[in-house]
Design a protein around this motif. Structure first.
Motif, PDB file in Angstrom:
ATOM      1  N   GLY A  48      11.919  -7.681   2.691  1.00  0.00           N
ATOM      2  CA  GLY A  48      12.088  -8.176   1.267  1.00  0.00           C
ATOM      3  C   GLY A  48      10.513  -7.594   0.581  1.00  0.00           C
ATOM      4  N   GLU A  49       9.527  -8.436  -0.086  1.00  0.00           N
ATOM      5  CA  GLU A  49       8.433  -7.733  -0.812  1.00  0.00           C
ATOM      6  C   GLU A  49       7.490  -7.361   0.433  1.00  0.00           C
ATOM      7  OE1 GLU A  49       7.399 -10.264  -3.453  1.00  0.00           O
ATOM      8  OE2 GLU A  49       9.488 -10.346  -4.684  1.00  0.00           O
ATOM      9  N   ASP A  50       6.932  -5.604  -0.242  1.00  0.00           N
ATOM     10  CA  ASP A  50       6.183  -5.182   0.397  1.00  0.00           C
ATOM     11  C   ASP A  50       6.770  -5.052   2.249  1.00  0.00           C
ATOM     12  OD1 ASP A  50       4.807  -5.322  -1.969  1.00  0.00           O
ATOM     13  OD2 ASP A  50       3.822  -7.086  -0.910  1.00  0.00           O
ATOM     14  N   SER A  51       7.892  -4.701   2.106  1.00  0.00           N
ATOM     15  CA  SER A  51       8.640  -4.604   3.367  1.00  0.00           C
ATOM     16  C   SER A  51       8.101  -5.263   4.787  1.00  0.00           C
ATOM     17  CB  SER A  51       7.839  -3.408   3.995  1.00  0.00           C
ATOM     18  OG  SER A  51       7.955  -2.654   3.122  1.00  0.00           O
ATOM     19  N   ALA A  52       7.812  -6.944   4.051  1.00  0.00           N
ATOM     20  CA  ALA A  52       8.431  -8.636   4.841  1.00  0.00           C
ATOM     21  C   ALA A  52       8.988  -8.616   5.934  1.00  0.00           C
ATOM     22  CB  ALA A  52       7.556  -8.903   4.261  1.00  0.00           C
ATOM     23  N   PRO A  53       9.035  -9.089   6.327  1.00  0.00           N
ATOM     24  CA  PRO A  53      10.653  -9.323   7.715  1.00  0.00           C
ATOM     25  C   PRO A  53      11.249 -10.343   6.803  1.00  0.00           C
ATOM     26  CG  PRO A  53       8.970  -9.137   8.993  1.00  0.00           C
ATOM     27  CD  PRO A  53       8.339  -8.437   7.566  1.00  0.00           C
ATOM     28  N   ARG A  54      11.919 -10.357   6.768  1.00  0.00           N
ATOM     29  CA  ARG A  54      13.472 -11.960   6.032  1.00  0.00           C
ATOM     30  C   ARG A  54      13.685 -12.398   7.053  1.00  0.00           C
ATOM     31  NH1 ARG A  54      18.153 -11.041   5.448  1.00  0.00           N
ATOM     32  NH2 ARG A  54      19.051  -8.315   4.563  1.00  0.00           N
ATOM     33  N   GLU A  55      14.717 -13.601   6.667  1.00  0.00           N
ATOM     34  CA  GLU A  55      15.436 -14.547   7.581  1.00  0.00           C
ATOM     35  C   GLU A  55      16.886 -13.427   7.735  1.00  0.00           C
ATOM     36  OE1 GLU A  55      16.573 -17.158  10.532  1.00  0.00           O
ATOM     37  OE2 GLU A  55      14.261 -17.154   8.947  1.00  0.00           O
ATOM     38  N   PRO A  56      17.421 -12.355   8.940  1.00  0.00           N
ATOM     39  CA  PRO A  56      18.196 -11.992   9.389  1.00  0.00           C
ATOM     40  C   PRO A  56      19.774 -12.594   9.084  1.00  0.00           C
ATOM     41  CG  PRO A  56      17.579 -12.507  12.007  1.00  0.00           C
ATOM     42  CD  PRO A  56      16.086 -12.697  10.438  1.00  0.00           C
ATOM     43  N   THR A  57      20.628 -11.921   9.223  1.00  0.00           N
ATOM     44  CA  THR A  57      22.283 -12.660   9.113  1.00  0.00           C
ATOM     45  C   THR A  57      23.366 -12.174   9.849  1.00  0.00           C
ATOM     46  OG1 THR A  57      22.647 -11.172   7.197  1.00  0.00           O
ATOM     47  CG2 THR A  57      21.385 -13.246   6.463  1.00  0.00           C
ATOM     48  N   ASP A  58      24.450 -12.746  10.074  1.00  0.00           N
ATOM     49  CA  ASP A  58      25.517 -12.211  11.146  1.00  0.00           C
ATOM     50  C   ASP A  58      26.079 -10.816   9.811  1.00  0.00           C
ATOM     51  OD1 ASP A  58      26.455 -14.531   8.952  1.00  0.00           O
ATOM     52  OD2 ASP A  58      28.429 -13.887   9.924  1.00  0.00           O
ATOM     53  N   GLU A  59      25.210 -10.873   9.019  1.00  0.00           N
ATOM     54  CA  GLU A  59      26.077  -9.330   8.396  1.00  0.00           C
ATOM     55  C   GLU A  59      25.452  -8.059   8.066  1.00  0.00           C
ATOM     56  OE1 GLU A  59      26.581 -10.618   3.960  1.00  0.00           O
ATOM     57  OE2 GLU A  59      28.096 -12.063   4.880  1.00  0.00           O
ATOM     58  N   ASP A  60      24.095  -8.136   8.439  1.00  0.00           N
ATOM     59  CA  ASP A  60      22.866  -6.971   8.645  1.00  0.00           C
ATOM     60  C   ASP A  60      23.041  -7.716  10.277  1.00  0.00           C
ATOM     61  OD1 ASP A  60      21.149  -9.295   8.370  1.00  0.00           O
ATOM     62  OD2 ASP A  60      20.940  -9.124   6.490  1.00  0.00           O
ATOM     63  N   THR A  61      22.900  -8.461  11.091  1.00  0.00           N
ATOM     64  CA  THR A  61      22.106  -8.081  12.598  1.00  0.00           C
ATOM     65  C   THR A  61      22.663  -8.707  13.888  1.00  0.00           C
ATOM     66  OG1 THR A  61      20.014  -8.926  11.385  1.00  0.00           O
ATOM     67  CG2 THR A  61      19.520  -8.575  13.953  1.00  0.00           C
ATOM     68  N   VAL A  62      22.718  -8.058  14.662  1.00  0.00           N
ATOM     69  CA  VAL A  62      23.444  -8.429  15.659  1.00  0.00           C
ATOM     70  C   VAL A  62      22.430  -8.642  16.508  1.00  0.00           C
ATOM     71  CG1 VAL A  62      24.608  -7.345  17.560  1.00  0.00           C
ATOM     72  CG2 VAL A  62      24.986  -6.517  14.913  1.00  0.00           C
TER      73      VAL A  62
END
Length: 377
Positions: free
Chosen positions: A128-142
Motif C-alpha cells: 500500500g501507500e508508503d510501503s505499508a502492508p495490505r491485506e493479502p489475497t489468494d491471487e498474490d499470497t500463498v
C-alpha cells in the motif's frame, strides 16, 4: 570455420600471462574486412547446444555470441526470474533454542515448488501507500503452516541414548511445512500443491516440552530484492578451452603429457606402427590449469587458450523451476527489456524532434507561418 582454427578468436593462455584478450571483430580494425554486425549473419552462426539437461542441472553452450550477452543472461537468471518464497512469518509459539528472527530467516531460504503454471500465474504482491502492508489475497499470497511439538517416547529403554529412540518429533524438517490453499488456489494447486523442493532440509531440533507453531506468507519476488527469490543455486559460464599440439608427442612422453591434464582431456592412441601418440580427446573437461607449461619437455609443443565466443553454461536450479526453463525465462526477460528500450528510444527521438521544431518556431515564427502557408497551397 572451426573456432580452434581461427587464431584471432583464441585467448592465449601462457605460463604467466594471458594474451589476445580484447576482441577485434568490429568495423575498421582489419583493413578490407567487413565486421559490421548483421542480423542474418548472427542467425546463421549463433547456436545453443545442450550437453546435459536434468530438472535440477543443465549444461549448455552458447556459441558465436558476445560476452556481454552471455553475462546478461547469467545475471538475469540469478536476479530477475521471479519465484515464490516465504516473505512473512507469524510466530504463535516458538520455545525452541532458535530465536524467532533466525528461524524466520532459515524458513525464507527454503526453496519451494508446486504447480509451475499456478506459480507463474500468481500476481505480484503490491504494498500500500508508503510501503505499508495490505491485506493479502489468494491471487498474490500463498499461506503455509508449521506446527510441531517434541515429546518423550514412552517406549524408549532406559539405556537408550539415541535421540531418535528417546524423543518423538525432535527434528523439524522442511517436509513438515503444510500448504493450506484458499480461494482459486484450491483448484490451481490441486494436482501439485506448494511444498518444500527439498523435504530433507533440517529447520530445527527440539527437545521434550519445546514447540514450534507458526504461519508463513509466501509472495513472488526476484533475486535482485533478496537472494531467497533467486531460482538458481549457481549460474555460471566459462570459455571453451583450446589445446593445440604443434608437434607429435609419442611414446612415454605421450603418457606424461596426458597426466598434465584432467582425465578425459588427452587420449593415447596407437598408431599403425604400434607407437602411442597423444591426441586431444575432449577439451570441455580441461580446467586450463597450465600444468603442462611447467614441464620443459613440452615447451613450444603445445599452445593453450580459450575460445572467446564459445560459452559453457552451468545452471543449477533450486527446484522451483527446471534449469532449462530458467534459461528460457531469462531469454524472454532480455527480449522484453530490448523491446522496452526500443520503445523508449523512439519516444526520446520524437521528443527531441518536437523540441527542435518548437525551438525553430520560437526563433523565427514568421518563417514557420510562411512554410505552413506553402504547405497548405
Amino acid at each position: 570455420m572451426p573456432a580452434a582454427s581461427n587464431r584471432r578468436n583464441i585467448v592465449g593462455v601462457k605460463a604467466e600471462t594471458v594474451t589476445n584478450v580484447s576482441s577485434t571483430d568490429f568495423p575498421g580494425h582489419w583493413p578490407g574486412e567487413d565486421h559490421s554486425w548483421n542480423i542474418k549473419h548472427f542467425r546463421r552462426t549463433f547456436r545453443v547446444k545442450f550437453f546435459r539437461n536434468t530438472p535440477l542441472f543443465s549444461q549448455f553452450d552458447l556459441i558465436h555470441t558476445d560476452a556481454a550477452i552471455a553475462n546478461t543472461l547469467r545475471r538475469i537468471m540469478i536476479a530477475e526470474v521471479p519465484t515464490l518464497a516465504i516473505e512473512s512469518v507469524y510466530v504463535s509459539n516458538n520455545t525452541s533454542i532458535i530465536q524467532d528472527e533466525v528461524l524466520a530467516h532459515r524458513l525464507g531460504l527454503i526453496p519451494l515448488c508446486g504447480d509451475k503454471d499456478a506459480l507463474k500465474g500468481l500476481s505480484w504482491y503490491l504494498r500500500g501507500e508508503d510501503s505499508a502492508p495490505r491485506e493479502p489475497t489468494d491471487e498474490d499470497t500463498v499461506v503455509l503452516y508449521l506446527k510441531k511439538a517434541c515429546e518423550r517416547n514412552p517406549d524408549a529403554k532406559k539405556t537408550d541414548t539415541d535421540p531418535d529412540k528417546l524423543y518423538i518429533n525432535h527434528n523439524v524438517y522442511a517436509s513438515d511445512i503444510l500448504f493450506e490453499p484458499a480461494g482459486r488456489q484450491i483448484k490451481s494447486f490441486a494436482h501439485d500443491p506448494v511444498r518444500a523442493a527439498n523435504p530433507d532440509i533440517l529447520i530445527a531440533k527440539l527437545r521434550p516440552g519445546q514447540e514450534i507453531d507458526l504461519t508463513m506468507h509466501c509472495i513472488k519476488g526476484i533475486g535482485q530484492d533478496h537472494a531467497k527469490f533467486s531460482p538458481v543455486a549457481t549460474a555460471s559460464y566459462r570459455l571453451l578451452p583450446d589445446i593445440k599440439i604443434k608437434k607429435p608427442i609419442r611414446g612415454k612422453a605421450a603418457e606424461r603429457f596426458a597426466a598434465c591434464f584432467p582425465k578425459g582431456v588427452i587420449a593415447i592412441r596407437e598408431r599403425k606402427d604400434g607407437e602411442k601418440e597423444a591426441v586431444v580427446d575432449n577439451v570441455r573437461n580441461d580446467t586450463v590449469s597450465r600444468e603442462v607449461l611447467r614441464h620443459d619437455e613440452f615447451k613450444g609443443i603445445v599452445e593453450l587458450g580459450r575460445v572467446r565466443d564459445h560459452f559453457i553454461f552451468s545452471v543449477e536450479s533450486t527446484g522451483q523451476f527446471d534449469a532449462d526453463e530458467i534459461f528460457l525465462s531469462a531469454v524472454g526477460t532480455l527480449k522484453a527489456k530490448t523491446i522496452n528500450l526500443k520503445r523508449d528510444i523512439y519516444k526520446m527521438l520524437r521528443k527531441q524532434a518536437l523540441d527542435a521544431r518548437r525551438a525553430r518556431e520560437a526563433e523565427n515564427p514568421d518563417a514557420d507561418e510562411e512554410g505552413d502557408a506553402m504547405d497548405t497551397q
